[in-house]
Motif scaffolding. Structure first.
Motif, PDB file in Angstrom:
ATOM      1  N   TRP A 434       0.825  -1.219   0.000  1.00 44.90           N
ATOM      2  CA  TRP A 434       0.000   0.000   0.000  1.00 44.90           C
ATOM      3  C   TRP A 434       0.857   1.265   0.000  1.00 44.90           C
ATOM      4  N   LEU A 435       2.082   1.156   0.497  1.00 48.20           N
ATOM      5  CA  LEU A 435       3.049   2.269   0.480  1.00 48.20           C
ATOM      6  C   LEU A 435       4.370   1.610   0.096  1.00 48.20           C
ATOM      7  N   HIS A 436       5.167   2.267  -0.727  1.00 49.86           N
ATOM      8  CA  HIS A 436       6.320   1.532  -1.263  1.00 49.86           C
ATOM      9  C   HIS A 436       7.347   1.163  -0.191  1.00 49.86           C
ATOM     10  N   VAL A 437       8.081   0.105  -0.499  1.00 49.13           N
ATOM     11  CA  VAL A 437       9.114  -0.396   0.409  1.00 49.13           C
ATOM     12  C   VAL A 437      10.366   0.448   0.226  1.00 49.13           C
ATOM     13  N   ASN A 438      11.042   0.754   1.314  1.00 48.55           N
ATOM     14  CA  ASN A 438      12.279   1.521   1.243  1.00 48.55           C
ATOM     15  C   ASN A 438      13.306   0.778   0.381  1.00 48.55           C
ATOM     16  N   GLY A 439      13.924   1.526  -0.537  1.00 48.44           N
ATOM     17  CA  GLY A 439      14.867   0.921  -1.483  1.00 48.44           C
ATOM     18  C   GLY A 439      16.070   0.261  -0.832  1.00 48.44           C
ATOM     19  N   ASN A 440      16.314   0.543   0.461  1.00 48.43           N
ATOM     20  CA  ASN A 440      17.510  -0.048   1.076  1.00 48.43           C
ATOM     21  C   ASN A 440      17.257  -1.411   1.728  1.00 48.43           C
ATOM     22  N   TYR A 441      16.128  -2.054   1.402  1.00 47.17           N
ATOM     23  CA  TYR A 441      15.792  -3.294   2.125  1.00 47.17           C
ATOM     24  C   TYR A 441      16.769  -4.434   1.874  1.00 47.17           C
ATOM     25  N   ASP A 442      17.517  -4.353   0.761  1.00 49.93           N
ATOM     26  CA  ASP A 442      18.471  -5.456   0.554  1.00 49.93           C
ATOM     27  C   ASP A 442      19.638  -5.387   1.544  1.00 49.93           C
ATOM     28  N   SER A 443      19.876  -4.207   2.149  1.00 48.27           N
ATOM     29  CA  SER A 443      20.951  -4.153   3.152  1.00 48.27           C
ATOM     30  C   SER A 443      20.436  -3.910   4.564  1.00 48.27           C
ATOM     31  N   VAL A 444      19.186  -3.479   4.715  1.00 49.00           N
ATOM     32  CA  VAL A 444      18.612  -3.283   6.048  1.00 49.00           C
ATOM     33  C   VAL A 444      17.396  -4.196   6.160  1.00 49.00           C
ATOM     34  N   ASN A 445      17.555  -5.340   6.793  1.00 47.93           N
ATOM     35  CA  ASN A 445      16.403  -6.231   6.979  1.00 47.93           C
ATOM     36  C   ASN A 445      16.635  -7.206   8.131  1.00 47.93           C
ATOM     37  N   ALA A 446      15.533  -7.742   8.629  1.00 46.47           N
ATOM     38  CA  ALA A 446      15.590  -8.589   9.829  1.00 46.47           C
ATOM     39  C   ALA A 446      16.407  -9.860   9.598  1.00 46.47           C
ATOM     40  N   GLU A 447      16.191 -10.507   8.467  1.00 46.58           N
ATOM     41  CA  GLU A 447      16.868 -11.779   8.234  1.00 46.58           C
ATOM     42  C   GLU A 447      18.391 -11.657   8.351  1.00 46.58           C
TER      43      GLU A 447
END
Ligand code: GLC
Ligand code: CA
Length: 549
Positions: A434-447
């Motif tokens: 519903w709102l775009h995902v932050n473009g930095n998710y490949d380096s900032v994420n829980a996993e």
């Protein structure tokens, strides 16, 4: 009754952006259930759930059309009951958002109220005649424009301190109060563990605010009967349950906070004050590119620590769904190294203070402000209204200037989807978010962070554990050190002969032999730090917590 909420760490979930399980792009209750083990691993004790009630969603669910129904996009009442059960099995409590300054304009109460002047629900809202063919007065809404909206069906104006679609309830009317109290009991009897009360110090309007004279209106915070209504709520409802309550109270002074939440007789357990959130405000409030200064931040936070000492309990927070991301606002995202260090330093600075800490979802991963490229990406009603007002009607800012303000302070910054992993849409949804995902998710994420000891997540885990192991963190007195230093935020906590020294470098500078080291307690032992080794310097964004005598 034991005050368990003094030792608790609260985690705020913004359900729309937490975890989507059915691919509609909207987070849901089954998604929250699926992440309870993640929250348990983090170590939190309480979830504050932002609204999950039926709502046309004009204001992210803070416009409620049925207080006793779950919004279909979030699930069924059975899903909620299962969430509560699963959370309790893990010894996690749940507090719900109570939004009763206003309802949605789609609430049955308002639909009746507006239908005609004789309707029994007419007086449940605040209706006034026009003044010389216009609004009763010039009071402004928090979301820009007049606080009054005309309702053609019955030919009067109604008050709305927020969006047009959020008419204010008339708390003067005892029927309104008893309907609210009934609803609260209904949820508490389901087994929830308390409430976060939305703008609760706005419920009593001063006479000037409602006068039909074309005047300026009045200030609706801390109105004349707030305390009376809260005491009644306490007597009728709150006192009968072992729960925790926190009032959202913009514009409070320590004096007001003590009235609302004094340790011995306050109707609430604590309040959220916003003075430290306002230190970078400008002439148009949050819509500015002003920078804060560290001595001012220290002054404000220390004022609340000392003035509430022995009188009331602080709530500690750096952000929520209405604020930008803490690491973007007070930290440094210019390099991976500084991002990691400053996110940890900020968490330390807050969580070693006296009070109950609130972590906003994603802050434990160091999530940053959303990369907003264009106005068309913005979803938040406050931001869109402010753009219309400041750019289109008043010509105060150019488009580019306003976009800069929005990137700095807009509410979508913190509302972007949780970054669970490096897969599609950060693992938040298989559909279109519903709102775009932050473009930095490949380096900032829980996993990436859960099993990495140097991660922001693992550091948060340690801080939360320390709060459970070291009593002086919960109950020690606070004292600010080096108040004028514009790079270091340092303070002491003391109880009996135990001393905690907290050192936080808010700058990217490195200094040798700093005077703070003269203030180390006797038999000092390092409890936690965000660097692996010790030197005689304080490095960029370094934080050190010592315990001693
Ligand atoms: C509170 C909420 C905010 C909402 C407003 C009106 O400040 O936190 O999100 O827009 O109240 O309900
Ligand atoms: Ca969904």
């Amino acid at each position: 009754m034991a005050k368990w909420w003094k030792e608790a760490v609260v985690y705020q979930i913004y359900p729309r952006s937490f975890c989507d399980t059915n691919g509609d792009g909207i987070g849901d209750i089954p998604g929250i259930i699926s992440k309870l083990d993640y929250l348990k691993a983090l170590g939190i004790d309480v979830i504050w759930l932002s609204p999950i009630y039926a709502s046309p969603n004009v204001d992210g669910g803070y416009d409620i059309s049925d207080y006793r129904a779950i919004a279909p996009e979030y699930g069924l009442m059975e899903d909620f009951e299962q969430l509560l059960h699963e959370a309790h099995m893990r010894k996690i409590r749940i507090i719900m958002d109570l939004v009763v300054n206003h309802t949605s304009d789609q609430h049955e109460w308002f639909i009746q109220s507006k239908s005609d002047r004789e309707n029994p629900k007419r007086d449940w809202y605040i209706w006034r005649d026009s003044f010389e063919g216009r609004e009763p007065n010039r009071m402004e809404s928090v979301f820009s424009g007049s606080a009054w909206a005309f309702e053609p069906l019955s030919g009067q104006y109604y008050l709305h301190l927020f969006a047009n679609e959020q008419p204010d309830l008339n708390w003067e009317n005892p029927e309104v109060r008893s309907a609210v109290f009934d609803t609260m009991r209904w949820w508490l009897d389901k087994g929830i563990d308390g409430f976060r009360m939305d703008v609760i110090n706005l419920i009593s309007k001063p006479t000037e605010a409602l006068s039909v004279d074309g005047g300026m209106g009045g200030n609706c915070v801390n109105g004349p009967k707030v305390c009376e209504y809260l005491r009644e709520m306490h007597r009728e409802v709150l006192s009968k349950y072992d729960i925790m309550t926190v009032g959202e109270t913009p514009g409070v002074s320590p004096f007001n906070a003590i009235q609302y939440s004094s340790l011995d007789s306050g109707p609430l357990n604590m309040v959220f004050q916003f003075e430290h959130m306002d230190i970078d405000a400008g002439p148009y409030g949050k819509w500015t590119t002003n920078k804060y200064t560290l001595p001012e931040l220290k002054r404000v936070l220390s004022k609340w620590q000392t003035e509430l000492e022995g009188q009331a309990w602080n709530s500690l927070f750096w952000g929520n769904h209405d604020q930008p991301r803490v690491v973007s606002r007070f930290g440094d995202t210019s390099s991976v190294e500084f991002w990691n260090k400053s996110a940890k330093m900020l968490a330390t600075c807050l969580m070693m203070m006296k009070g109950t800490p609130y972590i906003f979802q994603g802050d434990e991963l160091g999530m940053t402000n959303l990369d907003i490229h264009e106005l068309s990406e913005v979803r938040d009603v406050e931001t869109l209204n402010a753009y219309r007002d400041l750019v289109e009607s008043k010509h105060i800012y150019s488009h580019n200037e306003m976009m800069e303000c929005i990137r700095k302070a807009g509410r979508d910054n913190a509302r972007s989807p949780m970054q669970w992993d490096a897969g599609m849409n950060a693992g938040f949804t298989l559909g279109v978010p519903w709102l775009h995902v932050n473009g930095n998710y490949d380096s900032v994420n829980a996993e990436m962070q859960i099993n990495d000891p140097s991660s922001v997540f693992c550091y948060y885990q340690k801080l939360i554990q320390l709060r459970k192991q070291v009593p002086v963190i919960i109950s020690g007195r606070y004292e600010l050190l080096l108040p004028d230093d514009d790079r270091l935020f340092a303070y002491k906590r003391t109880e009996d002969d135990n001393v905690l020294l907290v050192i936080c470098n808010f700058s990217n500078c490195c200094f040798k032999n700093n005077e703070i080291f003269n203030l180390l307690p006797r038999q000092a032992e390092l409890l936690i730090s965000n660097y692996d080794d010790r030197t005689d310097s304080i490095r960029p964004y370094e934080t050190l917590v010592y315990i001693g005598k």
